[in-house]
Design a protein around this motif. Structure first.
Motif, short mmCIF file in Angstrom:
data_model
loop_
_atom_site.label_atom_id
_atom_site.label_comp_id
_atom_site.label_asym_id
_atom_site.label_seq_id
_atom_site.Cartn_x
_atom_site.Cartn_y
_atom_site.Cartn_z
N VAL A 1 -6.25 -0.89 -0.46
CA VAL A 1 -4.99 -0.79 0.29
C VAL A 1 -4.53 -2.18 0.75
O VAL A 1 -3.34 -2.52 0.64
CB VAL A 1 -5.16 0.15 1.50
N THR A 2 -5.46 -3.00 1.24
CA THR A 2 -5.09 -4.33 1.73
C THR A 2 -4.54 -5.21 0.61
O THR A 2 -3.47 -5.82 0.75
CB THR A 2 -6.32 -5.02 2.37
N VAL A 3 -5.26 -5.27 -0.49
CA VAL A 3 -4.80 -6.09 -1.63
C VAL A 3 -3.46 -5.59 -2.15
O VAL A 3 -2.55 -6.37 -2.44
CB VAL A 3 -5.87 -6.09 -2.74
N GLY A 4 -3.33 -4.27 -2.26
CA GLY A 4 -2.07 -3.71 -2.76
C GLY A 4 -0.88 -4.04 -1.88
O GLY A 4 0.19 -4.46 -2.35
N MET A 5 -1.05 -3.86 -0.56
CA MET A 5 0.05 -4.12 0.37
C MET A 5 0.38 -5.61 0.44
O MET A 5 1.56 -6.00 0.45
CB MET A 5 -0.31 -3.60 1.76
N VAL A 6 -0.64 -6.45 0.49
CA VAL A 6 -0.40 -7.90 0.55
C VAL A 6 0.32 -8.37 -0.71
O VAL A 6 1.25 -9.19 -0.65
CB VAL A 6 -1.76 -8.65 0.73
#
Length: 444
Positions: A434-439
């Motif tokens: 989720v973090t990598v995708g959103m960033v």
């Protein structure tokens, strides 16, 4: 989800402010933190429970909840009615969830203890079992739970003493010294009456045991315990004393809350920086006598201030020595054939793994300069990389020593080390995805 959420966020804010001249805003982390929180909650509520103790099943039956076994020491006094009789005759043989594992008589140690072993005045009896059974045993005439101090279980009935539970911190000064050497009575106005350690049955005298991180200490405490324990970070008190007041005067408490909310609104609106807004809030609380200067001084987290100051120095050293540039080049060179997304995944994984070995703040300090050097060549806004590092450094789900809250629930929850791996691995994976995708979507 906010800048004030953890000290790690403040460390990243300070580093970004030093490198870029502009740090994180109060809710900058929300854009990534909110999706991570939602996904994490769904996993923890729906999928994690079957992986944890008390819920796992074998052949369709639930695993029985493991009781916490404490080691405690009782002393046989002159008024013990069964002095000179055997353990079986004294009724100490087949106790429910309680086992007599050793008897100390002067310098002599009797272990294992048989039903025919005789008990005499002055003997020290070492029991292991659930604390409720130990407490019941301590009510028998002539048996006293030994604290090694003037604090006693008897004082609980009179209201002069209280029974408190605490978990030993992984940064505790108690480590490496025995209970007796730590001088609990002088340091905390407390005496240890029982100790629980996960996955290990403790033996020997309470005063001779060296506490370890995650151990649960059951303590009889005096009146000044709460005040003294606030000055130390040796253990986390997990049994608060009754219901604490909001403030001595509720109107004072509500005034303090209004001032704090006002300061947050000033920060969110951009009217004041977080430093100026909080300085104004403190000034108003002092002016209206909501807190005294002494109370304000005691509330200052000098440890966090020193951490941020040290982080700035270490970050600059990593940059100026070209170490960050070299690490960034090596990482980008190795991941160039696989694209930016996989590069970010690997970077997140490195930070998440490092935070399990060192503290989350140390992981942030070490890896942010590297991530900052990577952000330019791949075309990512530095703030996006700062958010990735902040969340990865706080993703400490794989071990009980990864973060202080992990350690707090480790002993009282009856968890084992592998429970953290079993439930934490999927959570770390989901957090990373989720973090990598959103960033990537927001800051590229």
């Amino acid at each position: 989800m906010t800048l004030m959420g953890t000290s790690t966020n403040l460390v990243i804010h300070g580093l970004l402010l030093d490198f870029e001249g502009q740090g994180l805003r109060f809710f900058d982390l929300l854009i990534v933190g909110l999706p991570v929180t939602v996904v994490g909650l769904v996993y923890l509520l729906l999928f994690a429970p079957p992986l944890l103790p008390g819920h796992r099943s074998g052949e369709g039956e639930e695993e029985e909840e493991r009781p916490r076994d404490f080691l405690s020491e009782l002393r046989v006094q002159a008024d013990f009615p069964h002095s000179g009789k055997t353990v079986r005759e004294a009724g100490l043989r087949n106790l429910e969830r309680l086992y007599l594992i050793e008897i100390r008589r002067g310098k002599e140690s009797i272990a294992p203890v048989s039903g025919d072993t005789r008990i005499f005045t002055g003997d020290r009896l070492f029991f292991t079992g659930v604390i409720s059974s130990i407490a019941e045993l301590g009510k028998r005439r002539g048996l006293v739970v030994d604290t090694g101090t003037d604090l006693s279980i008897v004082g609980l009935k009179k209201g002069t003493n209280k029974l408190r539970e605490g978990v030993v911190s992984h940064q505790s000064s108690l480590l490496g010294r025995t209970v007796k050497e730590n001088r609990f009575r002088e340091a905390y106005d407390a005496a240890v009456v029982a100790i629980h350690r996960n996955e290990e049955r403790l033996e020997g005298k309470i005063g001779d045991i060296e506490p370890r991180a995650g151990d649960v200490l059951l303590m009889v405490t005096g009146n000044s315990f709460d005040q003294r324990v606030k000055r130390h970070r040796d253990f986390y008190v997990t049994s608060p004393e009754g219901k604490e007041k909001f403030f001595e005067d509720d109107r004072t408490g509500w005034c303090a809350l209004v001032i704090f909310i006002g300061a947050i609104l000033f920060v969110v609106s951009g009217f004041l920086s977080i430093f100026k807004a909080m300085a104004l809030a403190v000034g108003l609380m002092l002016a209206f006598r909501l807190v005294s200067p002494e109370e304000a001084r005691d509330m200052i987290q000098f440890r966090v201030l020193l951490l941020i100051a040290g982080a700035l120095g270490i970050g600059n050293v990593i940059i100026e020595s070209k170490a960050a540039d070299w690490m960034a080049q090596e990482l980008m060179g190795a991941m160039e054939p696989y694209g930016v997304i996989l590069l970010l995944v690997v970077l997140f994984g490195m930070i998440a793994l490092l935070t399990e070995i060192v503290t989350n703040n140390a992981a942030a300090v070490i890896m942010f300069p590297v991530a900052y050097q990577i952000s330019g060549p791949i075309g990512m806004e530095p703030i996006g990389m700062a958010i990735l590092v902040a969340i990865a450094a706080s993703a400490s789900f794989l071990s009980p020593i990864g973060y202080q809250t992990n350690l707090i629930v480790y002993g009282p929850g009856g968890y084992r080390f592998r429970d953290y791996l079993r439930a934490g691995m999927p959570l770390t994976f989901l957090t990373g995805v989720v973090t990598v995708g959103m960033v990537y979507m927001v800051f590229m």
